[in-house]
Design a protein around this motif. Structure first.
Motif, short mmCIF file in Angstrom:
data_model
loop_
_atom_site.label_atom_id
_atom_site.label_comp_id
_atom_site.label_asym_id
_atom_site.label_seq_id
_atom_site.Cartn_x
_atom_site.Cartn_y
_atom_site.Cartn_z
N LEU A 22 -25.90 12.72 33.73
CA LEU A 22 -24.43 12.27 34.04
C LEU A 22 -23.55 13.20 33.60
O LEU A 22 -22.52 13.39 34.20
N LEU A 25 -23.46 15.50 36.48
CA LEU A 25 -22.62 14.98 37.47
C LEU A 25 -20.78 14.80 37.16
O LEU A 25 -20.29 15.06 38.13
N GLU A 26 -20.78 14.61 35.82
CA GLU A 26 -19.38 14.73 35.32
C GLU A 26 -18.80 16.27 35.65
O GLU A 26 -17.67 16.32 36.11
N ALA A 29 -18.34 16.60 39.42
CA ALA A 29 -17.21 15.83 39.93
C ALA A 29 -15.86 16.43 39.76
O ALA A 29 -14.99 16.37 40.28
N GLY A 30 -15.77 17.17 38.43
CA GLY A 30 -14.54 17.96 37.96
C GLY A 30 -14.49 19.11 38.73
O GLY A 30 -13.25 19.57 38.59
N VAL A 59 -30.54 16.79 43.08
CA VAL A 59 -30.62 17.26 44.50
C VAL A 59 -31.53 16.43 45.34
O VAL A 59 -31.39 15.86 46.39
N VAL A 65 -25.59 17.72 46.21
CA VAL A 65 -26.00 18.41 47.53
C VAL A 65 -25.64 19.85 47.11
O VAL A 65 -24.62 19.98 46.26
N PHE A 73 -22.66 23.18 43.76
CA PHE A 73 -23.26 22.01 44.17
C PHE A 73 -21.80 20.94 44.14
O PHE A 73 -20.79 20.98 43.73
N LEU A 74 -22.18 19.76 45.00
CA LEU A 74 -21.18 18.78 45.20
C LEU A 74 -21.80 17.82 44.97
O LEU A 74 -22.93 17.53 45.09
N LEU A 75 -20.84 16.58 45.01
CA LEU A 75 -21.71 15.11 44.55
C LEU A 75 -22.20 14.78 45.71
O LEU A 75 -21.52 14.60 46.94
N GLY A 76 -23.30 14.07 45.88
CA GLY A 76 -23.94 13.76 47.00
C GLY A 76 -23.78 12.08 47.16
O GLY A 76 -23.09 11.45 46.15
N VAL A 79 -24.54 9.05 44.69
CA VAL A 79 -23.58 9.02 43.64
C VAL A 79 -22.81 7.49 43.36
O VAL A 79 -22.82 6.79 42.56
N LEU A 82 -24.54 5.11 41.93
CA LEU A 82 -24.64 5.15 40.37
C LEU A 82 -23.14 4.52 39.67
O LEU A 82 -23.17 4.59 38.55
N VAL A 86 -22.75 4.29 35.51
CA VAL A 86 -22.10 5.40 34.89
C VAL A 86 -21.39 4.35 33.83
O VAL A 86 -21.24 4.62 32.60
#
Lengths: 255, 481
Positions: A22, A25-26, A29-30, A59, A65, A73-76, A79, A82, A86
């Motif tokens: 997480l 991912l955070e 995301a930023g 991934v 992705v 990396f980008l959010l797939g 997410v 999720l 979260v």
């Protein structure tokens, strides 16, 4: 199994792995334009091999992705699945305060927030849940937090984005003034047998910096111990003060 | 509010990603790890290898034979792990070609891709003719008609191969899996029965220190590695797999361990028998089972030919989508399969050995070229991918010490084996070597000319099944508003 630390380990993360996942991912995301694994490792302060393993697992399962040129990396799309986890995973700040007061008193302690038309349960004691949730939320005369609400008459907006529970019972004015008088004499609210014949509860208010009530902390106990419950008032009031600091003048968040 | 919650809530569509994968049209995301394993195992053809290789291996290396095989399995596992690092990050029908291009750039990529293509086609041709010859030997006892029957069997097999590949990846892999499983089980059963007849004498497996020589061992590995080539071919199914970054690395590694274990056990059994003074293997003295052996080898080899053709079709598909080779190889049928390419490649795989046989050549004429072509082609492709892996990982900032050491050791070992193989072939088969180097040179040069001349080709090479806008959280901006 593999030398680059991105092994074929289970796709189910352990508790620690979930936390790191997480955090990863955070970080992603930023950074809308992408972030590299090395940058993620620096940002989260975890060993690089561990972060590589985590990003590759994310991934693999479509939560992240890679950019086509492998620059980040980008959010797939997964997410989105999720979103609920979260919020569940993030430990709210008030949980520590409640854990402490619950273990100090050994009784059921619940945190509620006020809005202009009723109560919202922010944190129900998981070990000893409310005995009658529906009544608790529909009739202010039947619970100690309801009494506090009747006395304080908060004018806070209804929370957005959640199903709002409103009082269904409007108590007669003489009952309300009796509750006022009792509250004024005691400095806290008390109710016995309103939700369950064998239990009683007391409640203290949580106020913002201007002294307006934004919620209440309530302690519930069997009738047999109720006459001794007042000894926990100190702990409840300390906890209410800590919660006020956490709330920073805002209503307790409806997380 | 956390950045993640914010991103989920806002779901900004990505305008910087394409809407379509370069592999659009291909029937994607349906194959599983089983298909990857089936493709890789069939291309390795462990049953045929177990029946054909041990005797030859023993003839070359004597008591070192089993040791060489163990070292070969170790090397192949290392290469599979290196391929795993890449296939966990890149999914492409071009497999090793795309990996090399991504690590070392288009020029080295073309060399690696040409080597891989030469390897696939050489092994496809040699296994097709070898399998067909054995079938022909079973159905015809007339020596003069053998060539004709062989060509007929090859033609029949080619039609089946093209048809099966055109039906779709799962059709071909499932058929391969069944064929190879039956063949392997038969070989293992016969081997173990034969071995128990000798009282389980495993002494021949131990190396005699007096016979040790680095050159012999290196050459033995070069020869033994032929028995494993194709194990990487499952990687070409990445874009067609449901979870490519999970099933490809796992499938390739499972294949390597499975074939490694099976070949080690089967070879151990047979080496023990060969060394016990039975130069023809356990089969020569066991009258009456010769036809079974031929049938198993033929089945395994024809399946191998199908698998190699399948892999070559996938490689050609990527090259075609990049514009390096003609567009017909990148065209997909209604089933989402590069069927036209499969038919063309299957026909080429048939035409070359058929022409050689019909012109009066023998299987040995063909093998003089296909054997070194397979060996050198795959060794070059594997070595390049081992060099490419750490470069690629370093470029994307994900290189670890373990990855660098593993690729370094595997790459160095492969280059040493390749060097030994080239030197040895220049002694034993100079014409074959020149032919192979000539073919590799011409194919690579043709690819490089396309890179230089083709409009936009050099910018496109290295395409993989990259993320498109709809794979990301914001979708492609349609229907989400």
């Amino acid at each position: 199994m593999s030398a680059d630390g991105s092994g074929t380990s289970s796709s189910r993360f352990g508790e620690k792995g979930l936390g790191l996942a997480l955090e990863v991912l955070e970080q992603v995301a930023g950074h809308h334009d992408g972030i590299t694994a090395a940058e993620i490792a620096r940002a989260v302060g975890a060993p690089r091999a561990t972060v590589y393993r985590t990003v590759n697992a994310l991934v693999r399962d479509g939560y992240l992705v890679r950019r086509p040129d492998f620059s980040g990396f980008l959010l797939g799309a997964r997410v989105l699945e999720l979103a609920a986890i979260v919020d569940a995973h993030r430990r709210p700040a008030h949980r520590d305060v409640l854990d402490e007061v619950r273990s100090a008193t050994g009784e059921a302690v619940h945190l509620v927030a006020f809005h202009r038309s009723g109560l919202a349960i922010v944190d129900e004691d998981p070990a000893q849940p409310l005995s009658d949730r529906a009544t608790f939320l529909s009739d202010p005369t039947r619970s100690a937090p309801g009494h506090v609400w009747l006395v304080e008459q908060p004018n806070l907006p209804e929370p957005a984005g959640v199903a709002v529970e409103r009082w269904r019972v409007t108590p007669p004015s003489e009952v309300v003034s009796a509750i006022h008088a009792a509250y004024a004499a005691r400095g806290y609210a008390e109710q016995v047998g309103g939700l369950s014949a064998g239990r009683g509860c007391l409640a203290v208010s949580i106020t913002d910096d201007d002294g307006h009530a934004i919620g209440a902390l309530t302690l519930s106990t069997p009738v047999s111990r109720f006459s001794l419950a007042a000894r926990h008032l100190g702990a409840l009031r300390d906890a209410a003060r800590s919660l006020r600091t956490l709330a920073q003048g805002h209503p307790v968040s409806f997380s | 509010m956390s950045a993640l919650a914010d991103a989920i809530r806002r779901g900004r569509p990505r305008l910087d990603l394409t809407r379509e994968s370069p592999f659009a049209g291909l029937h994607r995301r349906h194959a599983s790890v089983v298909d990857v394993v089936a493709q890789s195992v069939a291309a390795t053809a462990p049953a045929g290898v177990m029946l054909v290789h041990p005797g030859a291996l023993f003839g070359r290396s004597g008591s070192l034979a089993f040791t060489e095989l163990v070292l070969t399995v170790g090397l192949v596992v290392a290469v599979a792990l290196v391929i795993g690092m890449l296939s966990r990050r890149i999914s492409s029908t071009g497999s090793l070609y795309t990996f090399t291009t991504r690590g070392l750039g288009p020029w080295a990529g073309i060399v690696g891709g040409s080597a891989l293509a030469v390897g696939y086609l050489a092994i496809a041709m040699s296994t097709l003719s070898s399998g067909a010859t054995r079938i022909a030997g079973l159905v015809s006892s007339e020596p003069r008609s053998i060539s004709g029957v062989t060509v007929a069997v090859m033609a029949g097999t080619t039609v089946i191969t093209a048809g099966v590949i055109a039906r779709g990846v799962r059709m071909s892999t499932r058929i391969l899996l069944v064929l190879e499983t039956i063949a392997v089980a038969a070989v293992l059963a016969i081997s173990l029965v034969a071995l128990s007849s000798t009282g389980w004498d495993l002494a021949p497996l131990a190396p005699q220190p007096a016979e040790f020589s680095p050159d012999i061992v290196m050459l033995g590995i070069a020869f033994a590695i032929i028995g494993f080539v194709g194990f990487e071919s499952g990687a070409a199914l990445g874009p067609e797999s449901r979870r490519p970054f999970a099933s490809v690395p796992r499938g390739v590694l499972v294949s390597v361990f499975a074939t490694g274990a099976v070949v080690l056990v089967g070879t151990a059994a047979q080496l023990a028998l060969v060394a016990a003074g039975d130069p023809g293997g356990p089969w020569a003295s066991t009258s009456g089972v010769g036809w079974v052996v031929d049938l198993i080898v033929a089945t395994s080899f024809l399946a191998c030919s199908l698998a190699m053709t399948n892999a070559a079709t996938r490689l050609a598909f990527a090259l075609s989508r990049e514009g390096v080779i003609p567009g017909v190889f990148g065209r997909v049928s209604l089933r989402g399969v590069p069927a036209a390419g499969a038919i063309l490649i299957a026909f080429a795989v048939f035409a070359v050995p058929a022409t050689v046989l019909l012109l009066g050549g023998s299987r040995d004429t063909l093998r003089a070229v296909t054997s070194p072509a397979g060996m050198i082609g795959f060794l070059v492709a594997y070595a390049l991918v081992c060099v490419a892996a750490p470069v690629f990982l370093a470029r994307i900032g994900e290189l670890t010490i373990g990855a660098a050491v593993l690729s370094g050791v595997a790459g160095a070992a492969l280059l040493a084996v390749l060097g030994t193989a080239v030197v040895s072939t220049s002694d034993t088969n100079p014409v074959g070597l020149v032919a192979v180097l000539g073919i590799l040179g011409v194919v690579s040069a043709a690819g490089m000319v396309r890179l230089r001349r083709g409009a936009g080709v050099i910018e496109r090479v290295g395409v993989h099944d990259w993320a498109v806008a709809s794979d990301t959280i914001g979708g492609d901006g349609e229907g989400s508003r």
